[in-house]
Design a protein around this motif. Sequence first.
Motif, PDB file in Angstrom:
ATOM      1  N   LYS A   1      41.431  31.197  46.319  1.00  0.00           N
ATOM      2  CA  LYS A   1      42.424  30.348  46.980  1.00  0.00           C
ATOM      3  C   LYS A   1      42.749  29.092  46.184  1.00  0.00           C
ATOM      4  O   LYS A   1      43.871  28.592  46.225  1.00  0.00           O
ATOM      5  N   LEU A   2      41.749  28.559  45.456  1.00  0.00           N
ATOM      6  CA  LEU A   2      41.944  27.297  44.750  1.00  0.00           C
ATOM      7  C   LEU A   2      42.043  27.473  43.240  1.00  0.00           C
ATOM      8  O   LEU A   2      42.148  26.478  42.511  1.00  0.00           O
ATOM      9  N   SER A   3      41.998  28.738  42.759  1.00  0.00           N
ATOM     10  CA  SER A   3      42.132  29.038  41.329  1.00  0.00           C
ATOM     11  C   SER A   3      41.124  28.237  40.487  1.00  0.00           C
ATOM     12  O   SER A   3      41.484  27.494  39.576  1.00  0.00           O
ATOM     13  N   LEU A   4      39.832  28.425  40.792  1.00  0.00           N
ATOM     14  CA  LEU A   4      38.778  27.652  40.147  1.00  0.00           C
ATOM     15  C   LEU A   4      38.133  28.443  39.008  1.00  0.00           C
ATOM     16  O   LEU A   4      38.152  29.677  39.000  1.00  0.00           O
ATOM     17  N   SER A   5      37.535  27.714  38.072  1.00  0.00           N
ATOM     18  CA  SER A   5      36.713  28.345  37.043  1.00  0.00           C
ATOM     19  C   SER A   5      35.350  28.704  37.635  1.00  0.00           C
ATOM     20  O   SER A   5      35.037  28.330  38.781  1.00  0.00           O
TER      21      SER A   5
ATOM     22  N   ILE B   1      37.318  29.030  62.265  1.00  0.00           N
ATOM     23  CA  ILE B   1      37.927  27.982  61.426  1.00  0.00           C
ATOM     24  C   ILE B   1      37.961  28.418  59.966  1.00  0.00           C
ATOM     25  O   ILE B   1      38.980  28.263  59.276  1.00  0.00           O
ATOM     26  N   VAL B   2      36.856  28.998  59.469  1.00  0.00           N
ATOM     27  CA  VAL B   2      36.808  29.453  58.077  1.00  0.00           C
ATOM     28  C   VAL B   2      37.854  30.540  57.833  1.00  0.00           C
ATOM     29  O   VAL B   2      38.537  30.549  56.796  1.00  0.00           O
ATOM     30  N   ALA B   3      38.004  31.444  58.777  1.00  0.00           N
ATOM     31  CA  ALA B   3      38.963  32.545  58.617  1.00  0.00           C
ATOM     32  C   ALA B   3      40.394  32.031  58.445  1.00  0.00           C
ATOM     33  O   ALA B   3      41.185  32.628  57.707  1.00  0.00           O
ATOM     34  N   GLY B   4      40.728  30.936  59.116  1.00  0.00           N
ATOM     35  CA  GLY B   4      42.091  30.423  59.050  1.00  0.00           C
ATOM     36  C   GLY B   4      42.290  29.295  58.061  1.00  0.00           C
ATOM     37  O   GLY B   4      43.395  28.737  57.972  1.00  0.00           O
ATOM     38  N   SER B   5      41.263  28.956  57.291  1.00  0.00           N
ATOM     39  CA  SER B   5      41.359  27.791  56.406  1.00  0.00           C
ATOM     40  C   SER B   5      42.158  28.110  55.148  1.00  0.00           C
ATOM     41  O   SER B   5      42.064  29.199  54.590  1.00  0.00           O
ATOM     42  N   GLU B   6      42.941  27.123  54.717  1.00  0.00           N
ATOM     43  CA  GLU B   6      43.677  27.204  53.457  1.00  0.00           C
ATOM     44  C   GLU B   6      43.298  26.071  52.517  1.00  0.00           C
ATOM     45  O   GLU B   6      43.643  26.089  51.344  1.00  0.00           O
ATOM     46  N   ARG B   7      42.601  25.065  53.049  1.00  0.00           N
ATOM     47  CA  ARG B   7      42.178  23.916  52.260  1.00  0.00           C
ATOM     48  C   ARG B   7      40.676  23.743  52.390  1.00  0.00           C
ATOM     49  O   ARG B   7      40.067  24.126  53.385  1.00  0.00           O
ATOM     50  N   PHE B   8      40.079  23.111  51.393  1.00  0.00           N
ATOM     51  CA  PHE B   8      38.629  22.917  51.412  1.00  0.00           C
ATOM     52  C   PHE B   8      38.199  22.053  52.588  1.00  0.00           C
ATOM     53  O   PHE B   8      37.154  22.301  53.195  1.00  0.00           O
ATOM     54  N   ALA B   9      38.991  21.046  52.949  1.00  0.00           N
ATOM     55  CA  ALA B   9      38.612  20.149  54.043  1.00  0.00           C
ATOM     56  C   ALA B   9      38.477  20.913  55.355  1.00  0.00           C
ATOM     57  O   ALA B   9      37.550  20.667  56.143  1.00  0.00           O
ATOM     58  N   VAL B  10      39.382  21.843  55.605  1.00  0.00           N
ATOM     59  CA  VAL B  10      39.317  22.639  56.838  1.00  0.00           C
ATOM     60  C   VAL B  10      38.123  23.578  56.786  1.00  0.00           C
ATOM     61  O   VAL B  10      37.384  23.734  57.771  1.00  0.00           O
ATOM     62  N   LEU B  11      37.917  24.203  55.633  1.00  0.00           N
ATOM     63  CA  LEU B  11      36.775  25.098  55.482  1.00  0.00           C
ATOM     64  C   LEU B  11      35.466  24.349  55.699  1.00  0.00           C
ATOM     65  O   LEU B  11      34.518  24.879  56.305  1.00  0.00           O
ATOM     66  N   ALA B  12      35.408  23.105  55.240  1.00  0.00           N
ATOM     67  CA  ALA B  12      34.193  22.295  55.405  1.00  0.00           C
ATOM     68  C   ALA B  12      33.888  22.057  56.882  1.00  0.00           C
ATOM     69  O   ALA B  12      32.716  22.051  57.285  1.00  0.00           O
ATOM     70  N   VAL B  13      34.926  21.866  57.703  1.00  0.00           N
ATOM     71  CA  VAL B  13      34.718  21.701  59.145  1.00  0.00           C
ATOM     72  C   VAL B  13      34.107  22.975  59.729  1.00  0.00           C
ATOM     73  O   VAL B  13      33.172  22.933  60.547  1.00  0.00           O
ATOM     74  N   GLY B  14      34.629  24.121  59.306  1.00  0.00           N
ATOM     75  CA  GLY B  14      34.073  25.383  59.781  1.00  0.00           C
ATOM     76  C   GLY B  14      32.623  25.563  59.380  1.00  0.00           C
ATOM     77  O   GLY B  14      31.791  26.004  60.181  1.00  0.00           O
ATOM     78  N   MET B  15      32.284  25.192  58.152  1.00  0.00           N
ATOM     79  CA  MET B  15      30.901  25.304  57.691  1.00  0.00           C
ATOM     80  C   MET B  15      29.980  24.340  58.447  1.00  0.00           C
ATOM     81  O   MET B  15      28.799  24.625  58.653  1.00  0.00           O
ATOM     82  N   ALA B  16      30.514  23.201  58.866  1.00  0.00           N
ATOM     83  CA  ALA B  16      29.727  22.261  59.663  1.00  0.00           C
ATOM     84  C   ALA B  16      29.363  22.876  61.013  1.00  0.00           C
ATOM     85  O   ALA B  16      28.210  22.781  61.474  1.00  0.00           O
ATOM     86  N   PHE B  17      30.329  23.517  61.665  1.00  0.00           N
ATOM     87  CA  PHE B  17      30.046  24.200  62.930  1.00  0.00           C
ATOM     88  C   PHE B  17      29.005  25.305  62.729  1.00  0.00           C
ATOM     89  O   PHE B  17      28.100  25.498  63.552  1.00  0.00           O
TER      90      PHE B  17
END
Length: 403
Positions: free
Chosen positions: A249-253, A304-320
Amino acid sequence: MTKQYKQLDIRQTSVLIMGLMATGIGQSLVFAILAPLGREVALSELQITSIIAVSALIFALASPHWGRVSDRVGRKPIIITGLAGYTVGTVLFTSVLYAGLAGMMSGLLLYAVLMITRCSQSIIMSATGPASTAYAADNSSPSMRTKTMARLGTANSMGMILGPAVSGALATFGLLAPLYFAAGLSALAGFVVWRMLPPTPKQDLTSRNPRKRLRFTDPRIRHYLAGAVGLFIGFSAIQQTLGFLLQDKLSLSGIETAQLTGAALMISALFTFNAQVTLMQRLRLRATQFLRLGLLSLLIGACIVAGSERFAVLAVGMAFMGNGLGLAMPAVAAGASLAVSTEEQGAVAGMVSACPAMGFVVGPICAGALYQIHGPLAALFSAGVFLLVLVVLSLHDRHTHPR
């Protein structure tokens, strides 16, 4: 006659925490870097996740055996055996990966050798968890069991917090550097356990009235074990595809993926730690109630993780998800421990330790296959598993504890 319990002192608790934390750091390092590292040596997503899944199956089969062995020979030698096995196994596994990166081994041969090495490691390293849990049960009264297990759970949480941080820092020296660090740390922990942990008194290790071997289907504990397996099927499905999700999603190395995956896992572990040192210590709930609350939090996080498109949203899901894990696993360990006799503590501790590994058998394989079809399906699979387990446990609790 009621058994007199000698509560864990600060030294015993600290040594147990160090041993479990070393293993937790090592495992979190593997989870953070295996996805990008596997791609560096040209393994597919399914091959990478299958290494975790099959080795987890071996871990699950071996854990109950080590728990029973600790009943006979004592907790301390089994804890040391597990840490020594983790040290040697990590060095061998990392060396095989080095051969892959250097071009000395590739393709199916590399995959097969990695699988054999990781599975061999799992046989021995599975000794640490059940022996440590049984040691804590030997030295805690029933009224303090849930709090004691929660404190012990903080060891794994701290490992999951520190592991990704160490992984991100050491990854700048190469993707293999964190793994060699994990091997050294577990060797140090084994030495500390050998020198500083008092052995379990001999009279606590044997039963004058031998019982029938404890089984996973025992009605006293099967709902706890089934709940633990279910929650780790869902959790491992997300954890083992997290690196793929972030990289795509973020095109990372590869190194950037390891660092950001480590950050996400560290956020999850921080919330796990927080739940264990606050909610688990202050709320007076039944173990099944803690387990249901944990599953609800995991369900929210997976959605939340399933619907995340940004790292900040994914981080909220991982917190839960981290919060849910912090509530659920100490509840499983305490509930199962309280449900059985003193003579069965090693056996039940081995079974509880096997549950996460059983989850890691199913979750990564299913998630790896679903991810290749469509990325978000892995997290949606997890959400479905959490919902199913939550409904089943709620019905069980209502039947067992009617209003």
